[in-house]
Design an enzyme around this catalytic site. Structure first.
Site, PDB file in Angstrom:
ATOM      1  N   SER A 120       0.772  -1.220  -0.022  1.00 33.91           N
ATOM      2  CA  SER A 120      -0.061  -0.065   0.160  1.00 33.91           C
ATOM      3  C   SER A 120       0.931   1.320  -0.032  1.00 33.91           C
ATOM      4  CB  SER A 120      -0.836   0.050   1.238  1.00 33.91           C
ATOM      5  OG  SER A 120      -0.242  -0.089   2.262  1.00 33.91           O
ATOM      6  N   HIS A 141      -2.735  -2.942  -5.629  1.00 35.01           N
ATOM      7  CA  HIS A 141      -2.961  -2.685  -4.325  1.00 35.01           C
ATOM      8  C   HIS A 141      -4.628  -3.067  -4.471  1.00 35.01           C
ATOM      9  CE1 HIS A 141      -3.637   0.663  -1.226  1.00 35.01           C
ATOM     10  NE2 HIS A 141      -3.466  -0.594  -0.617  1.00 35.01           N
ATOM     11  N   GLU A 153      -5.878  -0.189  -7.163  1.00 37.99           N
ATOM     12  CA  GLU A 153      -4.554   0.516  -7.614  1.00 37.99           C
ATOM     13  C   GLU A 153      -3.693  -0.344  -8.268  1.00 37.99           C
ATOM     14  OE1 GLU A 153      -3.419   4.629  -5.129  1.00 37.99           O
ATOM     15  OE2 GLU A 153      -3.178   2.613  -4.018  1.00 37.99           O
ATOM     16  N   ASN A 191      -3.340   6.102  -0.194  1.00 32.67           N
ATOM     17  CA  ASN A 191      -2.685   6.229   1.079  1.00 32.67           C
ATOM     18  C   ASN A 191      -2.045   7.698   1.187  1.00 32.67           C
ATOM     19  OD1 ASN A 191      -3.727   4.101   2.456  1.00 32.67           O
ATOM     20  ND2 ASN A 191      -2.119   2.740   1.556  1.00 32.67           N
TER      21      ASN A 191
END
Length: 298
Positions: A120, A141, A153, A191
């Site tokens: 992540s 991800h 992702e 993130n």
């Protein structure tokens, strides 16, 4: 080359969710973990999650049986990746560990296999540097819970080829996911935006601006978030949040990403959120009640 055989490295929350999803959509899955007990727990979790889908009418009992039949388990990477078209690493969010795993996968997996990481936040370019096939290394991800969440992702490392990227984008659509291609910078997109918000929510608590429930209520009712940032941090794992913030802080060298001292202390104290039974809230097996942890009760 058609992707049919998937190897998943790590059978924890993300790993078993990824294995579940690929198997449900007809892929043959090799689930690899060093612990036989962890693999047994993973299969039990997958079974219970499939039962939930059956009870909701989104899956038939026969489809559940077929899904489980497509999953094989291994305690060694060698046999676990021997026939892989794609390997998805879902180990702990630790850079040193991931580099070691990818070095080994590069030696053991077929030469034409794609190597993906569910990281992540850790650099795909750096991970690819541990291999001799950077063109075939990519980030994939998934979001938790994997069988439910639609986003993937897809992170391109510096050397990731167009062909590898397009194959993973198409594969994600086969899983009825919505892939989004992003470039390889600390935290990617999800993130880089999410973790500073969570960190700021923790600072808001740390500085006494408001309590746990009040902070989460403001964000749920005022910003239409499905859950507040402190509850979400518990769900992700406070140790994971801390690890990602440290990657952001180191990667950008910007003090705005420095983790809140309260978060650091909670992780040091073993209060890692839902998985440890306590974070900003307390968690009791079999109960869905959301109870603020005693430490933060007024």
């Amino acid at each position: 080359m058609e992707i049919k055989n998937i190897s998943v490295i790590g059978s924890g929350t993300m790993g078993n969710g990824i294995a579940h999803t690929f198997a449900q959509y007809g892929f043959l899955v090799s689930l690899v973990d060093i612990s036989r007990e962890a693999l047994d727990r993973a299969l039990d979790t997958i079974g219970r999650n499939l039962d939930r889908q059956v009870s909701k009418g989104t899956l038939t009992p026969d489809q559940k049986t077929q899904t489980l039949a497509r999953i094989s388990t291994f305690t060694e990477n060698g046999p676990g990746v021997a026939h892989a078209d794609l390997v998805v690493e879902a180990a702990t969010e630790n850079e040193e560990l991931k580099l070691a795993i990818f070095g080994e996968l590069d030696r053991l997996a077929p030469a034409d296999a794609i190597l993906a990481s569910n990281t992540s936040s850790i650099s795909i370019t750096k991970i690819a540097g541990a291999t001799s096939r950077p063109d075939k290394v990519i980030g994939m991800h998934f979001m938790n819970p994997v069988p439910v969440m639609k986003l993937v992702e897809v992170i391109r490392g510096y050397g990731t080829s167009d062909e590898t990227t397009e194959r993973i984008m198409e594969l994600s659509r086969t899983l009825e996911k919505s892939p989004v291609e992003v470039n390889d910078y600390p935290g990617f997109v999800a993130n880089r935006i999410l973790m500073p918000m969570i960190n700021e929510a923790i600072y808001t608590l740390y500085e006494g601006v408001a309590g746990v429930e009040e902070i989460d209520t403001v964000m749920r009712l005022g910003m239409a978030h499905p859950m507040g940032p402190l509850q979400l941090a518990d769900f992700i794992g406070l140790d994971v949040c801390l690890a990602i913030l440290r990657v952001l802080h180191q990667g950008f060298g910007n003090p705005k990403y420095a983790p809140c001292p309260l978060l650091v202390n909670m992780v040091l104290a073993g209060k890692k959120g839902a998985k440890s039974g306590e974070g900003f809230y307390t968690y009791t097996a079999g109960s869905k009640a959301l109870v603020v942890a005693a430490k933060f009760q007024k």
